[in-house]
Design an enzyme around this catalytic site. Sequence first.
Site, mmCIF file in Angstrom:
data_model
loop_
_atom_site.group_PDB
_atom_site.id
_atom_site.type_symbol
_atom_site.label_atom_id
_atom_site.label_comp_id
_atom_site.label_asym_id
_atom_site.label_seq_id
_atom_site.Cartn_x
_atom_site.Cartn_y
_atom_site.Cartn_z
ATOM 1 N N SER A 226 6.143 -4.693 -0.548
ATOM 2 C CA SER A 226 7.416 -3.987 -0.785
ATOM 3 C C SER A 226 7.394 -2.665 -0.043
ATOM 4 C CB SER A 226 7.571 -3.693 -2.278
ATOM 5 O OG SER A 226 6.621 -2.718 -2.679
ATOM 6 N N ASP A 227 8.584 -2.159 0.338
ATOM 7 C CA ASP A 227 8.596 -0.752 0.722
ATOM 8 C C ASP A 227 8.311 0.025 -0.569
ATOM 9 O OD1 ASP A 227 8.730 1.659 1.977
ATOM 10 O OD2 ASP A 227 10.635 1.299 2.980
ATOM 11 N N TRP A 228 7.842 1.243 -0.407
ATOM 12 C CA TRP A 228 7.321 1.982 -1.570
ATOM 13 C C TRP A 228 8.428 2.228 -2.612
ATOM 14 C CZ3 TRP A 228 3.977 0.211 1.274
ATOM 15 C CH2 TRP A 228 2.639 0.546 1.234
ATOM 16 N N GLY A 229 8.320 1.510 -3.715
ATOM 17 C CA GLY A 229 9.309 1.678 -4.777
ATOM 18 C C GLY A 229 10.565 0.843 -4.577
ATOM 19 N N SER A 230 10.512 -0.170 -3.741
ATOM 20 C CA SER A 230 11.729 -0.958 -3.472
ATOM 21 C C SER A 230 11.913 -2.135 -4.427
ATOM 22 C CB SER A 230 11.727 -1.478 -2.031
ATOM 23 O OG SER A 230 10.691 -2.427 -1.864
#
Length: 674
Positions: A226-230
Site C-alpha cells: 500500500s502507499d503509506w496509509g492508503s
Amino acid sequence: MNVKEIISTLSIDEKLSLLIGKDTWNTVGIEEKGVPSICVSDGPHGLRKVCTDENGQTFTKEAVCFPTASAVSATWNTELAKKVGQAIGEECAANDVDIILGPGTNIKRTPLCGRNFEYFSEDPVLAGELSAAYIEGVQSTGIGTSLKHFATNNQEYDRLHVSTEVDIRTLREIYLKPFEIAVKKAKPTTVMCAYNRLNGIYCSENKFLLNDILREEWGFDGFVVSDWGSVHDRVKSLKASLELQMPYDEKAFDALKRAYENGAITDEEIDSAVERLLNIVFRLYNNRNHRVKEYNLDAHHQLAKEVALEAVTLLKNEGNILPIKKEAVKSIAVIGRFAKEPIIQGGGSAHVNAVKTDNAFDRIMELAGSDIEIKYNDLCTSWPNTSGINNIGEALNFANHSDMAIVFVGSPINDESEGYDRTSITLPSQIEDAILKIAAKNPNTVVVIQAGSAIDMSSWIDKVKGVVFAWFTGQAGGSAVAEILFGLSNPSGKIAETFPLNIEDTPSYVTYPGNGYASWYAEGLMVGYRYYDTYRKEVLFPFGHGLSYTTFEYKDLSIAPDTASEEDEITVKLKIKNTGNMQGKETVQLYVRDTDCKVLRPDKELKAFCKVDLKPGEEKEVEFKLDKSAFSYFNTSLNDWHVESGKFEILVGASSRDIRLKGNVYIQSNFDYS
Ligand code: BGC
C-alpha cells in the site's frame, strides 16, 4: 524448507501479522520460524533512509542525490536510467535497505501536479522504458523496487480520496501503459498502489487493477504494497490482492482476524497472499549474502553529473549566444541566488539528504578564470523567499556593464512537492519582472531555470537570447550547468513534457482538479502532445524539443517489410549524421500515425526512441523494431488491443513538431469490422 513449508508451520495470527508492516519501514519477521524482516526506504532519485539516533530523534542518512525523474527523462537515455538505478541499489545494499520505493511512473497529466518532478513523462512509452531501465539497474544489485503509484495518481490535490474518473481506453493506453511496460520488461519485485480511487474504488481495494490486470494479465509475480496509509479496509484490500499494508496499523490486524473468524476470508486467501509476500521477502533476504556493501561515493557523484549533463536542456539559443565565447565575452553578470544555492530536488518523501551540492557559480568562476570578469548579484536577500527581491539596482547595474547576463531563477522553494500541487506554472511575478528589466539592460541575456516541471515563459522569453532548463538535476547539477554554458559539454536534453504557452491551454485545464470528490479525465487520450498536435495548438516548446551546439542530418529512412500482417516485426532504419563541428548526442524519436483509422486516434504517438553519440562528421545507422504495440489501440468492445488494417505513417524526428523523415507501412489486421 521452502516458502510453502514455512507457511505450513505458521499460526493464523503469525500469518496475518505478516500482512501488515512491523513499523514504518520494516516488514514483520518471525525469527523462531525462520521468517526474516526486510527494510524498505524511499527513493526514488536517491536513498532516503530514515533512522533514529540514541536520543530517539529521527534523521535521514546522507546519500547521493541524483537528478529527479523529470531530469532523467530529459536525457532520453535508458542506459543512464539503468546506471542510476544500479548506483542507488548499491547505496541501499551498503545501508541494509532491501527495497527502494520507486520509480514513480505516473503520467504528467497537468503541469500543476506537485509531484511531476518525481515522474518521467506525459508519454507512456518514454515513462515505461525509463522505469524499466531504472528497475533493471536497481534489481541487478540484488535490491528490490516498488513501482508506484498504481494508478492514476496524477495530482496531489485531494490525492487521498479523489476518484479519478477515467474511461477504459484512456486508462489502458495512457495511464496504465507505463506500468505495463515496466512490469512486463523489468519485473519489479513490488508495486505500490496509489492513494486515490479509480472510477470510484480505492486503488488499494481495486481488484480489477491489482489482480485482474496487474497479476492475471501482466503476469506480475511480486507483492503489492500500500502507499503509506492508503488502506481503508484491510479485508477488501486483501481480497483485491494487496499483500502488504504499510506502515504498521494496529486496527488492521483485528480487522483481518475478525474477518477470518467469521469466514469472510479463507485460509486459502491468506496463505496465497502470505506466499506471494514471502517469495519476495526470502528472495531479497537471501540476496543479502551476495550484495556488495561498499560503493564509491565519488563515482556516484560523477554519475549524478553525467546524468545532469545529459538532462540540462537548451530550449532557446538565439544567434548562438551559447556556448559562451571567451574571445568575445570579457565580463558576465551572474544574477540570482540559485547560482550559488541551487534547488536540486523537490519536496516530500522523495527528499534526499544530499552528501554535498555543487553550485554553478563556483564552476563558472573556475571556467572564466582570469579571462572573464564575473560580477555576482543574488537578486533577493530574503532567500529562500524568492518573491523578496530587493537587490535589483545592483543587478541592473552589473547587467548594464557586462558583455553578457546570466540569470539563475527557478521554482520557489517548496513550490514543487508531494502533498499539494502548484498553483501556477509561471515564475513569481517579481522574478519575471527582474528578467525583463535585466534583459532591457543587456541584449545578451540568458536565463537558467531550475524546476521540476514545465514553466510558462511567454511573458519574457522573446526578450532574452537564451534559455537553459536545468531541471532538478541533483547534487551535481550546478557544475553541469556551468560546463554546458561554457561549452565543455554539448547539451543533449530534450523535454519529456510539452511546455504550453500558458496553463489555460492545457488539456486538463477545465477539469482539473475536480470537485473535491472526483476528477474527470474528460480529455481522454488527448494528454500532452497528443492533444496539442491533434488540435494543432501552438505551444511554447513541443514535446521532445531540445537544442544542441551542433547540427544533425537525418536521412535514408527504410521500412521493411512495408506491407505486413499484425504479427510481423517491422524494421525501421535510418542514418543520422553530425553535420556541425562539435561532438554531440541526438535523441531520435519515432512516432506512428494511424491514417486510415475508424476510431479516434491522436495525431501521432511516440513508439520508439534512441540516443546517438556522434563526433563531428560522423554518421551512424539507427535501427528500430516495431511490433503490434506500435500500431494497436485498446478496443473496448473486444476488451483487447486491436490493429485496424490500413496505412500507418512512420515519422522520425527531433521532436514531435520537428519530423525529419516520413515513410509508410501497410498493416493487415487479423480482424476488421466490416
Ligand atoms: C508517498 C510514497 C512514499 C511513501 C513512504 C507516501 O506518502 O506517496 O511515494 O514512498 O509515502 O514514504
